[in-house]
Scaffold this active site. Structure first.
Site, PDB file in Angstrom:
ATOM      1  CG  ASN A  10      -2.206  -0.805   0.929  1.00 55.57           C
ATOM      2  OD1 ASN A  10      -3.034  -0.406   0.125  1.00 55.57           O
ATOM      3  ND2 ASN A  10      -2.317  -1.962   1.579  1.00 55.57           N
ATOM      4  CG  ASN A 102      -6.197   1.273   9.404  1.00 53.09           C
ATOM      5  OD1 ASN A 102      -5.066   0.951   9.032  1.00 53.09           O
ATOM      6  ND2 ASN A 102      -7.060   0.392   9.891  1.00 53.09           N
ATOM      7  CG  HIS A 104      -9.693  -3.586   8.388  1.00 58.19           C
ATOM      8  ND1 HIS A 104      -8.799  -4.133   9.290  1.00 58.19           N
ATOM      9  CD2 HIS A 104     -10.751  -4.444   8.332  1.00 58.19           C
ATOM     10  CE1 HIS A 104      -9.300  -5.262   9.756  1.00 58.19           C
ATOM     11  NE2 HIS A 104     -10.476  -5.471   9.196  1.00 58.19           N
ATOM     12  CB  SER A 131     -13.081  -0.390   4.924  1.00 55.55           C
ATOM     13  OG  SER A 131     -14.048  -1.383   4.711  1.00 55.55           O
ATOM     14  CG  ASP A 140      -9.594  -2.653  12.414  1.00 56.53           C
ATOM     15  OD1 ASP A 140      -8.713  -1.868  12.035  1.00 56.53           O
ATOM     16  OD2 ASP A 140      -9.374  -3.843  12.698  1.00 56.53           O
TER      17      ASP A 140
HETATM   18  C1  GAR Z   1      -3.088  -4.852   3.927  1.00 55.74           C
HETATM   19  O1  GAR Z   1      -3.926  -5.837   3.416  1.00 55.74           O
HETATM   20  C2  GAR Z   1      -3.833  -3.980   4.923  1.00 55.74           C
HETATM   21  O2  GAR Z   1      -5.179  -3.772   4.571  1.00 55.74           O
HETATM   22  C3  GAR Z   1      -3.724  -4.816   6.173  1.00 55.74           C
HETATM   23  O3  GAR Z   1      -2.404  -5.291   6.148  1.00 55.74           O
HETATM   24  C4  GAR Z   1      -1.983  -5.445   4.799  1.00 55.74           C
HETATM   25  C5  GAR Z   1      -0.671  -4.727   4.625  1.00 55.74           C
HETATM   26  O4  GAR Z   1      -0.138  -4.994   3.351  1.00 55.74           O
HETATM   27  N1  GAR Z   1      -3.998  -4.061   7.341  1.00 55.74           N
HETATM   28  C6  GAR Z   1      -4.619  -4.552   8.409  1.00 55.74           C
HETATM   29  O5  GAR Z   1      -4.968  -5.710   8.517  1.00 55.74           O
HETATM   30  C7  GAR Z   1      -4.844  -3.547   9.527  1.00 55.74           C
HETATM   31  N2  GAR Z   1      -5.860  -4.013  10.417  1.00 55.74           N
HETATM   32  P1  GAR Z   1       1.015  -4.079   2.749  1.00 55.74           P
HETATM   33  O6  GAR Z   1       2.129  -4.013   3.811  1.00 55.74           O
HETATM   34  O7  GAR Z   1       1.471  -4.817   1.545  1.00 55.74           O
HETATM   35  O8  GAR Z   1       0.453  -2.736   2.447  1.00 55.74           O
END
Ligand code: GAR
Length: 205
Positions: A10, A102, A104, A131, A140
């Site tokens: 992200n 954030n 999620h 989201s 969350d």
């Molecule tokens: C993503 O899927 C994000 O939505 C999730 O962690 C991943 C990080 O991926 N976040 C959560 O679960 C927060 N509650 P990334 O490091 O490749 O962006």
């Protein structure tokens, strides 16, 4: 300012948006884990990459106080949690109220917390997604800004679902950051989200 704990895909989507001319500049990336690949992504693009490990801190308050000091040194307009896998103290959240987002991997308010894709499959859901929300003291649970909704395929497993949802995360998160940077998105004093002055009521992409 982007906070990460892991791969940072992200974060990469944000960097790509910035390089395409998005109206924000990532001041720095902070990770609570030294081995987060996202740090490498930041460095490759000349973005300051900081590590503040939670190891050795006696409690969340102590860690969050140092995290706050580190963030505030960059005076960011917006703090983006991008896979930052820590529960934040109310004091920390309050400091960035209305300027912390954030992402999620579920259709909140469904499936807060971890293992969202597996839990969505186990619950027999036919739809799932991701989201973006303003961060409040409720885990969350903050006001929704935008969601991407996809259909779950009959033969889908958690891994394929996670990959498909992640692809949409990379679309909606830079969109939300773009809106905020343009001054279009804000958290009202009533605690509700507004886009272009109107209540955001249907946050689906
Ligand atoms: C993503 O899927 C994000 O939505 C999730 O962690 C991943 C990080 O991926 N976040 C959560 O679960 C927060 N509650 P990334 O490091 O490749 O962006």
């Amino acid at each position: 300012m982007v906070l990460i704990s892991g791969s940072g895909s992200n974060l990469q989507a944000m960097i790509d948006a910035q390089n395409r001319g998005a109206p924000f500049r990532i001041a720095a990336v902070i990770s609570n884990r030294a081995d987060a690949f996202g740090l490498e992504r930041a460095r490759r693009h000349g973005i300051p990459a900081e590590v503040l490990s939670h190891a050795g801190y006696p409690d969340r308050d102590a860690y969050d106080a140092d995290l706050r000091a580190l963030i505030d040194g960059y005076a960011p307009g917006l703090v983006l949690l991008a896979g930052f896998m820590r529960i934040l103290t109310p004091g920390f959240v309050g400091r960035y109220q209305g300027r912390m987002l954030n992402i999620h991997p579920s259709l909140l308010p469904k499936f807060r917390g971890l293992h969202t894709h597996r839990r969505a499959l186990e619950a027999g859901e036919t739809e799932h997604g991701a989201s973006v929300h303003f961060v409040t003291a409720e885990l969350d649970g903050g006001p929704l800004v935008i969601q991407a909704r996809i259909s779950i395929r009959p033969d889908e497993d958690a891994e394929s679902l996670a990959a498909r949802v992640l692809g949409y995360e990379h679309i909606i998160y830079p969109m939300a950051a773009d809106w905020f940077a343009q001054g279009r998105l804000r958290l009202g004093e009533d605690g509700l989200p507004y886009l272009d002055g109107s209540r955001l009521e249907s946050p689906y992409l």
